[in-house]
Each structure stands twice: as C-alpha cells, then as structure tokens.
Design a protein around this motif. Structure first.
Motif, PDB file in Angstrom:
ATOM      1  N   SER A   1       0.940  -1.083   0.177  1.00 37.89           N
ATOM      2  CA  SER A   1      -0.258   0.018  -0.146  1.00 37.89           C
ATOM      3  C   SER A   1       0.868   1.215   0.052  1.00 37.89           C
ATOM      4  O   SER A   1       1.943   1.230   0.701  1.00 37.89           O
ATOM      5  CB  SER A   1      -0.774   0.063   1.194  1.00 37.89           C
ATOM      6  N   ARG A   2       0.296   2.101  -0.813  1.00 39.24           N
ATOM      7  CA  ARG A   2       1.252   3.545  -1.052  1.00 39.24           C
ATOM      8  C   ARG A   2       1.544   4.162   0.219  1.00 39.24           C
ATOM      9  O   ARG A   2       0.734   4.332   1.214  1.00 39.24           O
ATOM     10  CB  ARG A   2       0.542   4.328  -2.135  1.00 39.24           C
ATOM     11  N   MET A   3       2.856   4.501   0.554  1.00 42.76           N
ATOM     12  CA  MET A   3       3.197   5.448   1.632  1.00 42.76           C
ATOM     13  C   MET A   3       2.922   6.916   1.458  1.00 42.76           C
ATOM     14  O   MET A   3       3.154   7.349   0.176  1.00 42.76           O
ATOM     15  CB  MET A   3       4.664   5.108   1.951  1.00 42.76           C
ATOM     16  N   ASN A   4       2.359   7.346   2.684  1.00 46.22           N
ATOM     17  CA  ASN A   4       1.800   8.811   2.258  1.00 46.22           C
ATOM     18  C   ASN A   4       2.723   9.299   3.702  1.00 46.22           C
ATOM     19  O   ASN A   4       2.032   9.506   4.573  1.00 46.22           O
ATOM     20  CB  ASN A   4       0.361   9.041   2.280  1.00 46.22           C
ATOM     21  N   THR A   5       3.749   9.881   3.561  1.00 47.00           N
ATOM     22  CA  THR A   5       4.884  10.352   4.543  1.00 47.00           C
ATOM     23  C   THR A   5       4.059  11.696   5.306  1.00 47.00           C
ATOM     24  O   THR A   5       4.059  11.440   6.602  1.00 47.00           O
ATOM     25  CB  THR A   5       6.206  10.901   3.839  1.00 47.00           C
ATOM     26  N   ALA A   6       3.473  12.214   4.588  1.00 51.67           N
ATOM     27  CA  ALA A   6       2.731  13.762   5.053  1.00 51.67           C
ATOM     28  C   ALA A   6       1.839  13.063   6.022  1.00 51.67           C
ATOM     29  O   ALA A   6       1.279  13.651   7.142  1.00 51.67           O
ATOM     30  CB  ALA A   6       2.289  14.640   4.291  1.00 51.67           C
ATOM     31  N   ALA A   7       0.897  12.283   5.576  1.00 54.63           N
ATOM     32  CA  ALA A   7      -0.269  11.904   6.333  1.00 54.63           C
ATOM     33  C   ALA A   7       0.048  11.095   7.297  1.00 54.63           C
ATOM     34  O   ALA A   7      -0.771  10.966   8.392  1.00 54.63           O
ATOM     35  CB  ALA A   7      -1.211  11.073   5.294  1.00 54.63           C
ATOM     36  N   SER A   8       1.279  10.466   7.587  1.00 54.33           N
ATOM     37  CA  SER A   8       1.688   9.467   8.547  1.00 54.33           C
ATOM     38  C   SER A   8       2.064  10.478   9.762  1.00 54.33           C
ATOM     39  O   SER A   8       2.282   9.874  10.932  1.00 54.33           O
ATOM     40  CB  SER A   8       2.829   8.563   8.128  1.00 54.33           C
ATOM     41  N   ARG A   9       2.377  11.735   9.516  1.00 57.19           N
ATOM     42  CA  ARG A   9       2.859  12.408  10.404  1.00 57.19           C
ATOM     43  C   ARG A   9       1.989  13.619  10.967  1.00 57.19           C
ATOM     44  O   ARG A   9       2.288  14.543  11.952  1.00 57.19           O
ATOM     45  CB  ARG A   9       4.036  13.081   9.898  1.00 57.19           C
ATOM     46  N   ASN A  10       0.924  13.692  10.539  1.00 59.80           N
ATOM     47  CA  ASN A  10       0.019  14.618  10.598  1.00 59.80           C
ATOM     48  C   ASN A  10      -0.810  14.264  12.168  1.00 59.80           C
ATOM     49  O   ASN A  10      -0.959  13.338  12.746  1.00 59.80           O
ATOM     50  CB  ASN A  10      -1.370  15.079   9.628  1.00 59.80           C
ATOM     51  N   ALA A  11      -1.708  15.413  12.475  1.00 54.28           N
ATOM     52  CA  ALA A  11      -2.627  15.205  13.732  1.00 54.28           C
ATOM     53  C   ALA A  11      -3.599  13.881  13.791  1.00 54.28           C
ATOM     54  O   ALA A  11      -3.329  13.411  14.860  1.00 54.28           O
ATOM     55  CB  ALA A  11      -3.198  16.421  14.074  1.00 54.28           C
ATOM     56  N   PRO A  12      -4.082  13.595  12.675  1.00 57.61           N
ATOM     57  CA  PRO A  12      -5.280  12.507  12.738  1.00 57.61           C
ATOM     58  C   PRO A  12      -4.407  11.191  12.915  1.00 57.61           C
ATOM     59  O   PRO A  12      -4.607  10.306  13.693  1.00 57.61           O
ATOM     60  CB  PRO A  12      -5.981  12.643  11.395  1.00 57.61           C
ATOM     61  N   ALA A  13      -3.067  11.174  12.226  1.00 57.64           N
ATOM     62  CA  ALA A  13      -2.409   9.887  12.359  1.00 57.64           C
ATOM     63  C   ALA A  13      -1.764   9.730  13.692  1.00 57.64           C
ATOM     64  O   ALA A  13      -1.756   8.608  14.320  1.00 57.64           O
ATOM     65  CB  ALA A  13      -1.223   9.953  11.392  1.00 57.64           C
ATOM     66  N   THR A  14      -1.516  10.852  14.207  1.00 55.50           N
ATOM     67  CA  THR A  14      -0.746  10.902  15.665  1.00 55.50           C
ATOM     68  C   THR A  14      -1.969  10.486  16.556  1.00 55.50           C
ATOM     69  O   THR A  14      -1.551   9.683  17.659  1.00 55.50           O
ATOM     70  CB  THR A  14      -0.161  12.252  16.146  1.00 55.50           C
ATOM     71  N   LYS A  15      -3.205  10.880  16.532  1.00 55.27           N
ATOM     72  CA  LYS A  15      -4.240  10.560  17.259  1.00 55.27           C
ATOM     73  C   LYS A  15      -4.638   9.132  17.237  1.00 55.27           C
ATOM     74  O   LYS A  15      -4.761   8.337  18.160  1.00 55.27           O
ATOM     75  CB  LYS A  15      -5.314  11.292  16.908  1.00 55.27           C
TER      76      LYS A  15
END
Length: 245
Positions: free
Chosen positions: A140-154
């Motif tokens: 599955s494609r890596m989305n670096t930005a999305a992996s570090r944003n607030a929703p991902a952290t939550k």
C-alpha cells in the motif's frame, strides 16, 4: 555508456584506439569487499554442483514448493504475483505477519541436511492467508505527510490505548498491530476508521458501545479492502514458496 564500460572492464575499445582500458572486479565495486549474500550464493553453487539434477528440477518447478520441518514455530513465505518477483513474509507463532528483508529470509530458510519433512501444519492455510494479506498491506502506498499529521498521531495513540486491554485476544492484538503499521504508512482509510472507533467508544450518547468483535470486524474489513484494491494494481498474490520451521 562510459560508466558501464569502465565498471564492467570491457577489453574492447569502444571510443578510440587511444582509449585506456581499465578492469575492475564487478562484485567488489557493487558490494564492497564482502557482501553478506556471498555465503548463500556460494552454497547455491555448491548445491548445484553436487546435485545438478535436483537443482534443475527445483529450478523448473513452480508448484509444491511448501515444506514443514516443524509445526509449532514460525512460517516463512515467498509471496508473489504474476507481475512481481515477490516479497518475503514471516508469520510468527502468535500469528503476526510481516515482510522481512532477503538476508533474514536466507538465514531462516536454511535447514539441517538431516531434517525430516513433516506434514504441513493444520493451520497452514490460515498462516498462508495472513502472509498474503501482509504482502498487500506492505505494498500500500506510503503517504509520509499523512503519517505525521494530527489525525495519524491521534490514531496511533488510540491503537496503543486499545492494545493495553488485558483481555485482548492474540488475533485482536495482531489486527491492531497491522492497523498501526498502516497508520504509520499514512493510510487515510485506516486512520479514519480507528478515529471513528474511538469516537464510538467514548460517546456517552451511544446506546451500545462497540464490542471487541465489532472493532475487529471494522479493522479487518478496512484491511481487506486495501488488499483487494492492491490486487487490481499488481495482480492476485499467491504463495510461491513456504516453509514451516
């Protein structure tokens, strides 16, 4: 062209009669003084030299490449598609499946020459299916930005909180681990699902809180959809080689 010419040390003069020919050891240039794979290349050459007929048989066989020398340990798979050379997957005794590097796989694939083959474990199909799912999840494609944003952290915090439950079954824990890996890759669907689950668990206005079975089903369905979508891009994955050890 000149780079390849120098690297491979061709003896013929490509450009002019005045060209200075240099020769290099390709293996040293590419891998350095010693490659960790050299041991396994040497072993393969030895096997081929000592067992030429068996080597050719294995080389030309594309089915039945599954073996068990133990039934209670880890399982190792080469999972591939018709369009991909494949990935190595380890399924631990507790059912957790993850892609591993080639050097680790080559080490684990080694078995004693006097090992006795056993029947494949009764749950072989289950662990094989886990390996195939891990293959799809890994691609599955890596989305670096999305992996570090607030929703991902939550979402990562929610997974950690859910894993703290002492009554969690191993299957449920493995699903949460798989979801966590996808969250760290920035998969938006899994992130949204996990946050929604948490909202239901913490909402006092919800008449019936989600059960662990329902949580498992939500996460499992999201992962299966991801794997199915991946099949459309790379083709249907299958176990090409398997070892229970």
């Amino acid at each position: 062209l000149q780079s390849f010419h120098v690297l491979f040390g061709e003896d013929s003069k490509v450009f002019t009669e005045d060209e200075e020919v240099k020769n290099y050891d390709l293996n040293t240039v590419v891998n350095g003084e010693e490659s960790p794979f050299e041991k396994y290349v040497y072993e393969l050459r030895q096997f081929k030299g000592n067992n030429p007929e068996r080597y050719e048989y294995i080389k030309n066989t594309d089915s039945g490449l599954e073996l068990a020398v133990a039934t209670s340990g880890a399982r190792y798979y080469l999972v591939k598609t018709e369009t991909m050379s494949g990935l190595f997957v380890k399924v631990s005794p507790d059912g957790d499946a993850r892609v591993i590097p080639g050097i680790e796989m080559y080490k684990e694939f080694a078995v004693p020459t006097d090992a006795v083959a056993e029947d494949l474990p009764s749950d072989w199909d289950v662990s094989s299916a886990s390996a195939i799912r891990a293959f799809g999840q890994y691609l599955s494609r890596m989305n670096t930005a999305a992996s570090r944003n607030a929703p991902a952290t939550k979402a990562k915090g929610i997974i950690a909180k859910l894993c703290e439950s002492t009554s969690l079954s191993q299957d449920s824990r493995n699903l949460l681990i798989a979801a966590d890996r996808l969250i760290r890759k920035g998969n938006p669907d899994i992130i949204r699902k996990v946050i929604w689950i948490d909202s239901q668990l913490g909402d006092e206005n919800v008449l019936f809180s989600l059960s662990q079975t329902e949580i498992d089903q939500i996460i499992s369905s999201a992962i299966e959809k991801l794997v199915e979508d991946q099949k459309k891009l790379t083709g249907k994955p299958f176990v090409y080689i398997g070892l229970a050890k």
